[in-house]
Design an enzyme around this catalytic site. Structure first.
Site, PDB file in Angstrom:
ATOM      1  CG  HIS A 273      43.017  40.400  39.830  1.00 50.17           C
ATOM      2  ND1 HIS A 273      42.194  40.350  38.749  1.00 50.17           N
ATOM      3  CD2 HIS A 273      43.909  39.386  39.676  1.00 50.17           C
ATOM      4  CE1 HIS A 273      42.569  39.347  37.967  1.00 50.17           C
ATOM      5  NE2 HIS A 273      43.616  38.748  38.505  1.00 50.17           N
TER       6      HIS A 273
ATOM      7  CB  CYS B 272      36.608  43.721  38.858  1.00 48.90           C
ATOM      8  SG  CYS B 272      37.038  43.023  37.256  1.00 48.90           S
TER       9      CYS B 272
END
Length: 653
Positions: A280, A329
């Site tokens: 993440h 991301c």
């Protein structure tokens, strides 16, 4: 003769070593027997020692069986009950970390060349270095020849000419011999050329080091699937390119920062450094942040690692090439919170960023043939071995990803760089003039990759068990137990392995175990039992391995149990003290399962693994989770129908 023997009237002779052990040169982890023979009065006792003058556990026989992973020295002390003592010669067990593909199947120790000298062009007046190495028991002797004539002083595996002239040109060969035979290297042609006639030089590195981090088991955020295989496969490919690799899974913020600090200390002038992260992440004000597995909900920049801080550390070490690859991301984060206090990057050449996706966009992971992978890393691994400049490799990755219908309009690779030379990850390593720095880097790197040696345990019932070790990652170790000698009084033997302390198993959840079990099976070496130990960076003291043997006694027919315990110290990254913030324990907000013995590895699928059968079914590698108080980034929880190549994004919790 001792004073005690004189008073007793018994003639006692000195202990005499009549056959000394010999030095050897063998492949990594090759089993070899070191032997000596001694004579004396009464019963003789033996004890072998290593380089550090530490006793080798259990080495109390004249023959010592070892399977070393690195070069070391051995010596043996022989004594009798009358306090007479003799010390053998020090011998060297040299380990060549070269594939032993050329060894005969029934190798008896005769010389076998593992490294041949390489033909080369050398500018006149520069130094010439030719190297060769051979496996041999006893250790080989070397003799170099130029154009068929013996070279005085050329009696080691390395031939060095400090200042070359025209007469140093020619064909070079090396004879390699021991008492069992003689062999020759391939011929190497050395051409001495004037400096003005040299072709353009190919860029070289003085060393290559890489740090790979994959975060998947988050305490307060959605878990991921792909980082396990992505990190494992990329690590193997980078090793083929000559990189020293440290690969780590599931790190807290403090552990990530400690690992990055250790990594940057390995960089220096001329070194290629590569940092890869899968997990993440998010972006804010042009800065990228990597989310640690212990990041709270909601998280703040101080709970994460700033990528620009990583690049600052790499730039300050003046490395020849700095590459950062981020499979994460880049969704925008709340712009009102404080950002990391990091100054803009200094103007520096030969830095490359490879982003899995562009600004304010997500990166995706998918199931490809039953294997979880990030789409960016899937194409990165396809092209990374190509001998092209780094930016060209990333451009090919971008082109392939752009043609993938699963992410069209949703993910696009972004490349930033300041390359001022055609640097490639395949550039050769040349260590001339950097020997001291290379030796220091080598010691630091080995500290994070050192495995316990293979051991054999003899139980009271006569059963002999072999315990061996393998590293899946630099903080994930697998212990293998195998019955090698069944014994005369036992049958139906089974093994169980346990660790103390019990290390967590980060792969025990639904859908995670099958892929990691496939990696273990490839290294199992016909093991009867397997123990998976994860998160070794949390280990504070020595790791103890308990080997429990269950068997049926042939005479009484009773089912019995015996156990032995091994102290394996601090293996792999455990010795690097990355976990400096608190003692080892479960991550916050999550109950950790104890280490378990896998026994017979499962081959069936759990219900949670059925989705892996769908071809190329992706799910978002989400950067964040939507929070009730609204200061988390907006979550993409759209759900589209699967079919006609449509992308399915996993909804938030």
């Amino acid at each position: 003769m001792t004073e005690n023997s004189k008073r007793s009237g018994v003639m006692i002779g000195d202990v005499v070593i009549v056959r000394q052990p010999v030095s050897v040169c063998v492949p990594k982890n090759y089993e070899v027997v070191l032997s000596l023979r001694a004579e004396g009065s009464g019963v003789l006792s033996y004890q072998w020692f290593t380089t550090t003058e530490q006793e080798v556990p259990g080495a109390t026989q004249p023959d010592l069986r070892v399977a070393p992973s690195e070069t070391c020295l051995y010596v043996c002390r022989v004594h009798d009950q009358f306090f007479n003592c003799a010390i053998s010669d020090w011998i060297r067990v040299k380990v060549l970390d070269v594939a032993p593909s050329g060894l005969p199947q029934a190798w008896q120790g005769e010389p076998c060349v593992a490294l041949h000298p390489v033909s080369q062009q050398v500018p006149e007046g520069r130094s010439l270095t030719l190297r060769c190495a051979a496996f041999a028991v006893p250790a080989p002797q070397y003799q170099w020849y130029r154009n068929g004539l013996l070279l005085e002083g050329g009696s080691t595996g390395t031939l060095q000419v400090d200042c070359t002239a025209a007469e140093h040109a020619g064909w070079y060969l090396c004879s390699v011999s021991n008492v069992l035979g003689e062999t020759w290297t391939k011929a190497a042609n050395v051409d001495i050329v004037a400096a003005d006639k040299l072709p353009l030089r190919t860029p070289t590195a003085t060393d290559k080091v890489a740090l790979l981090i994959g975060n998947l088991n988050y305490a307060h955020h959605p878990g991921l699937m792909a980082p396990t295989m992505d990190v494992h496969e990329l690590a193997n490919l980078l090793r083929q390119l000559g990189f020293r690799v440290v690969s780590l899974l599931d790190l807290s913020r403090d552990q990530m920062q400690a690992a990055i600090d250790e990594f940057t200390q390995l960089l220096d002038r001329g070194v290629y450094g590569l940092f890869y992260y899968a997990g993440h992440g998010y972006e804010r004000s042009g800065r990228n942040y990597l989310v640690a597995v212990d990041a709270p909900q909601p998280y703040r920049p101080q709970d994460c690692v700033c990528v620009q801080r990583v690049m600052h550390g790499m730039q300050h070490r003046c490395s020849a090439l700095s590459v950062v690859l981020l499979d994460t991301c880049r969704k925008w984060y709340n712009q009102n919170c404080n950002q990391s206090e990091i100054l803009p990057l200094e103007p520096s050449g030969n830095t490359v960023y490879g982003y899995a996706t562009c600004e304010d966009a997500e990166a995706f992971e998918m199931q490809d043939g039953g294997k979880s992978t990030g789409i960016f890393t899937k194409y990165l691994n396809k092209h990374i071995l190509k001998p092209e400049r780094v930016t060209h490799v990333l451009e090919k990755v971008s082109e392939d990803l752009g043609r993938d219908p699963l992410v069209t309009g949703k993910q696009a690779v972004e490349i930033k760089h300041t390359l001022k030379e055609p640097r490639s990850l395949t550039d050769p390593v040349r260590t001339s003039g950097h020997t001291r720095e290379l030796r220091l880097r080598d010691a630091c790197w080995k500290q994070a990759n050192k495995l316990p040696r293979k051991m054999r345990l003899l139980f009271r019932c006569g059963v002999e068990v072999e315990v061996s070790f393998s590293a899946l990652f630099s903080n994930v170790m697998v212990v293998f137990g195998a019955v090698r000698t069944p014994g005369a009084r036992a049958e139906d033997c089974t093994l169980t392995l346990r660790s103390s302390p019990a290390m967590e198993d980060i792969f025990s959840g639904p859908g995670r175990s099958e892929e990691i079990d496939s990696l273990i099976l490839s290294k199992s070496e016909n093991a009867d039992c397997t123990l998976r130990l994860c998160a070794l960076q949390k280990l504070q003291g020595s790791l103890l391995i308990e080997v429990e043997l269950h068997y049926t006694h042939l005479e009484s027919r009773q089912r019995l149990k015996e156990s032995r315990q091994l102290d394996v110290g601090k293996p792999l990254v455990a010795s690097c003290k990355l976990d400096r913030s608190r003692p080892a324990g479960p991550a916050r907000g999550r109950r950790e399962p104890p280490a378990r013995s896998l026994g017979n590895l499962p081959s069936g699928k759990t219900p949670g693994q059925r989705v892996a059968d769908a071809p190329c079914r992706p799910s978002t590698r989400k950067a964040e989770v939507k929070a009730a108080h609204g200061n988390e980034p907006e979550e993409n929880d759209e759900t589209e129908m699967w079919g006609s190549g449509a992308l399915t994004s996993s909804p938030g919790p």
